[in-house]
Write a protein that holds these residues in place. Structure first.
Motif, short mmCIF file in Angstrom:
data_model
loop_
_atom_site.label_atom_id
_atom_site.label_comp_id
_atom_site.label_asym_id
_atom_site.label_seq_id
_atom_site.Cartn_x
_atom_site.Cartn_y
_atom_site.Cartn_z
N PRO A 122 8.88 6.86 11.17
CA PRO A 122 7.56 5.68 11.80
C PRO A 122 8.71 4.64 13.35
N THR A 123 8.40 4.32 14.22
CA THR A 123 9.55 4.10 14.99
C THR A 123 9.01 2.72 14.79
N SER A 124 8.37 1.68 14.71
CA SER A 124 7.89 0.58 15.08
C SER A 124 8.11 0.47 12.72
N THR A 125 8.76 -0.36 12.66
CA THR A 125 8.47 -1.28 10.99
C THR A 125 7.76 -1.48 11.26
N LYS A 126 7.11 -2.53 12.18
CA LYS A 126 6.16 -3.61 12.03
C LYS A 126 4.87 -3.23 11.94
N GLU A 127 4.96 -2.17 13.31
CA GLU A 127 3.84 -1.26 12.94
C GLU A 127 3.31 -0.35 11.99
N TYR A 128 4.85 0.47 10.82
CA TYR A 128 4.40 0.78 9.57
C TYR A 128 4.58 0.14 8.13
N ILE A 129 4.89 -1.29 8.07
CA ILE A 129 4.56 -2.62 6.89
C ILE A 129 2.81 -2.53 7.51
N SER A 130 2.26 -3.19 8.53
CA SER A 130 1.16 -3.08 8.91
C SER A 130 -0.01 -2.36 8.21
N ARG A 131 0.39 -1.06 8.10
CA ARG A 131 -0.12 0.07 8.50
C ARG A 131 0.02 0.35 6.55
N MET A 132 1.06 0.02 5.79
CA MET A 132 0.75 0.27 4.64
C MET A 132 0.12 -1.00 3.94
N LYS A 133 0.06 -2.34 4.74
CA LYS A 133 -0.86 -3.27 4.45
C LYS A 133 -2.11 -2.97 4.00
N ALA A 134 -2.58 -2.14 5.71
CA ALA A 134 -3.46 -2.28 5.75
C ALA A 134 -4.61 -1.37 4.22
N ARG A 135 -3.55 -0.21 4.09
CA ARG A 135 -4.40 0.32 2.70
C ARG A 135 -4.76 0.01 1.64
N GLY A 136 -4.34 -1.12 1.71
CA GLY A 136 -4.30 -2.49 0.18
C GLY A 136 -3.86 -1.58 -0.92
N LEU A 137 -3.05 -0.56 -0.97
CA LEU A 137 -3.19 0.51 -1.77
C LEU A 137 -1.31 -0.75 -2.70
N TYR A 138 -0.65 -1.37 -1.51
CA TYR A 138 1.14 -1.13 -1.89
C TYR A 138 1.41 -2.73 -2.26
N SER A 139 2.22 -2.53 -3.27
CA SER A 139 2.47 -4.10 -3.85
C SER A 139 3.85 -4.28 -2.40
N ASN A 140 3.87 -5.32 -2.43
CA ASN A 140 5.43 -5.81 -1.58
C ASN A 140 7.18 -4.71 -1.87
N GLY A 141 6.84 -4.82 -3.32
CA GLY A 141 8.29 -4.13 -3.79
C GLY A 141 7.91 -3.12 -3.07
N GLN A 142 6.51 -2.00 -3.10
CA GLN A 142 6.75 -0.30 -3.02
C GLN A 142 6.64 -0.73 -1.76
N ILE A 143 6.47 -1.28 -0.54
CA ILE A 143 6.71 -1.22 1.09
C ILE A 143 7.87 -0.99 1.14
N ASP A 144 8.47 -2.77 0.10
CA ASP A 144 9.80 -2.76 0.97
C ASP A 144 10.51 -1.21 0.55
#
Ligand code: ATP
Length: 590
Positions: free
Chosen positions: A417-439
């Motif tokens: 992933p070249t953009s961390t912001k995009e990557y985080i929003s992609r993970m959030k959009a999936r609705g599968l991960y806790s904040n810890g998992q995203i971190d």
């Protein structure tokens, strides 16, 4: 009462095993040359006579009734003082005692510390050696043992302890935690022998002390914890001595390998596990080993941090280029997400089944991620190979390291992933991960970047992962990998042609009740022998020369697994060879 020749006496010891009634020692002020004075077990309250002893080096005034802390003018060379078992309740600045290197304060009733530099009121149970402002003293010993301290408090307020490299002896107390020592940045040695410390994690309190080299936790319950020594060495990597025993380089390496293994070590262990378990199984020829010796079975590994899009890309590649790739579904112990089908994305299995599969030698590689097991089974590769397709798999970096130890030679594509912001929003959009998992996932981006930077060629290709996986991206991957020379379905099949007079693809022979097949691939013969129960072993001497001939050309390993008699003739050239010596393993099974 005191010895004569007082002008030149340099050492005086008045030592009793039990307390005596000596109260007044003022007469000692005439003994100006004294260097060593021992007056334990008396009832002395006043030591002002010491002011007249400029040469005094060692003073033992333990087991007396002193209430004043250093109640005398500082002898210039005073090095060692023992005030244990007195009634000192307040302490003062010791900056004038420049030579002091050892101070023993066992069993004193400290209630208060007052000094010109700082002042702090302490409870009875605080462990307070005082406010020592003794400049340039290295190795000041503070010994406060045999008390009943249960916790360490207030030490950080003692400015000497934050300015000196010191030895702190807190042995034989009832201390349960190392909390309270964390700000004593100049502590060099801590003796906590015979205390009540139970948890290894207590060591984290002294983790950041830069000068700490010695720690003694002997005779503490913590010693019974599993892997106690390695765990403490791992947490306190600067230690040179633990429990009065030198910490060796081997121990330091073992500690790191155990608690934070480098990627290579973890991968080597994983690989070793699967090789051992696999070799305990009946050996068979794998389709993935058949294509060629110089062009290994083609595999494509897509790697990158979780949810970077590698799984979608793998599926897309397999759809778009179905003549090239087949999706290699791994096994996992995590439960299926909504919409995931068993056998499509993963084979979902329970932990017990997964562990059984490990023991049955089913895996080529495994890894734990997010508390779940993931594993690439040999069958996942074989089912693609049987179809004459390249296996396309996605996995984390650890899996790549492990696979690099195997004889497979996949192409590795890193999706980063070249953009961390995009990557985080992609993970959030999936609705599968806790904040810890995203971190965790985000923190691993750097790991991939680091490996890619430090090891040129580790990944065959690097592409940035984005939110959209379109046709362009698939073509891009294929184009970038054109050097792989993907097999078309027919490549494998047609290359397997016959090594027999009848020119069949695969020749099966029956000889003395033994069935054996011979393949020929790239003009190199490959033997597959199969036997049935009741076979006569007399076939072996006759086959031996041809098997040996084949072995010379292709280095085929024949592993007997049912006939113990077979070992006799395979022993010489098979059993004693290292596993990597053979290119192919051929089984003789019932
Ligand atoms: N055999 C394996 N070895 C190592 N890593 C693996 C293996 N199989 C899957 N993984 C990786 O484990 C991580 C977690 O997998 P999981 O499928 O649970 O995550 P996900 O949230 O669906 O993300 P992704 O879309 O990357 O698969 C992923 O990065 C996946 O690629």
């Amino acid at each position: 009462m005191f010895p004569g020749g007082r002008g030149h006496l340099i050492s005086l010891a008045i030592v009793f095993s039990q307390r005596q009634n000596l109260k007044n020692v003022s007469i000692l002020c005439h003994y100006v040359h004294l260097q060593k004075l021992e007056l334990p077990y008396n009832r002395i309250k006043d030591l002002s006579c010491v002011s007249h002893m400029p040469y005094l080096i060692m003073l033992d005034a333990s087991h007396n009734e002193l209430s004043e802390f250093f109640g005398f003018q500082p002898p210039k060379n005073l090095k060692e003082v023992n005030f244990s078992h007195n009634q000192i309740s307040a302490m003062k600045d010791l900056s004038a005692y420049a030579s002091l290197s050892k101070l023993i304060l066992d069993c004193i009733l400290l209630n208060e510390v007052s000094s010109t530099m700082n002042s702090c009121t302490m409870s009875k149970y605080s462990v307070i050696p005082a406010s020592f402002i003794v400049r340039d003293v290295i190795g000041l010993n503070v010994i406060i043992s045999d008390n009943s301290f249960s916790e360490i408090r207030g030490l950080e307020k003692c400015s000497s302890l934050t300015h000196l490299s010191i030895v702190l002896d807190l042995s034989s107390n009832r201390i349960q935690s190392l909390s309270g020592l964390q700000n004593l940045h100049f502590l060099g040695s801590i003796n906590l022998e015979s205390n009540l410390i139970r948890e290894i994690k207590e060591a984290t309190y002294v983790h950041d002390l830069p000068l700490l080299r010695e720690l003694n936790l002997k005779r503490s319950p913590v010693q019974e914890q599993p892997d106690y020594r390695l765990a403490v060495i791992f947490l306190l990597h600067r230690l040179t001595h633990l429990d009065e025993q030198a910490v060796t380089a081997e121990e330091k390496v073992s500690a790191v390998n155990k608690f934070d293994p480098p990627l290579e070590v973890g991968a080597a262990r994983d690989h070793m596990t699967h090789v051992v378990y696999q070799h305990m199984q009946p050996q068979v020829i794998f389709d993935s080993t058949l294509p060629s010796l110089d062009a290994p079975y083609p595999m494509l590994i897509l790697t990158g941090p979780q949810a970077c899009g590698k799984r979608e890309l793998a599926h897309k590649l397999c759809q778009e280029f179905s003549d090239y790739f087949a999706y290699g579904a791994c096994h996992t112990t995590r439960g299926p997400y909504f919409g995931e089908e068993d056998g499509c994305d993963y084979h979902f299995v329970l932990e017990e089944e997964f562990q059984n599969m490990i023991r049955m030698g089913c895996f080529v590689q495994t890894m734990q991620y997010g508390g779940h097991w993931y594993g690439l089974s040999r069958e996942a590769i074989e089912s693609a190979a049987r179809e004459g397709l390249a296996c396309c798999i996605h996995m984390e970096l650890e899996g790549v390291f492990s696979l690099k130890n195997s004889y497979f030679e996949p192409r590795y594509v890193l999706l980063i992933p070249t953009s961390t912001k995009e990557y985080i929003s992609r993970m959030k959009a999936r609705g599968l991960y806790s904040n810890g998992q995203i971190d965790t996932a985000v923190s691993r981006i750097n790991l991939y970047v680091k490996i890619n930077k430090e090891r040129p060629g580790f990944f065959d290709s690097v592409i940035s992962s984005g939110t959209n996986l379109d046709q362009v991206k698939c073509t891009k991957v294929r184009d970038r990998l054109s050097f792989i020379e993907f097999p078309v379905k027919t490549t494998i099949k047609y290359k397997l042609f016959i090594f027999s007079k009848k020119k069949k693809k695969k020749a099966k022979y029956k000889y003395n009740n033994c069935f054996f097949s011979i393949y020929r691939f790239n003009y190199l013969p490959l033997l597959h022998l199969s036997f049935f129960s009741g076979d006569s072993l007399s076939v072996f001497p006759q086959l031996q020369s041809s098997v040996l001939l084949v072995a010379c050309i292709l280095a085929v390993q024949v592993i007997p697994n049912t006939f113990s008699g077979v070992e006799v003739w395979t022993l010489g050239w098979s059993v004693h060879c290292p596993a990597s010596f053979f290119d192919v393993s051929v089984s003789i099974s019932q």
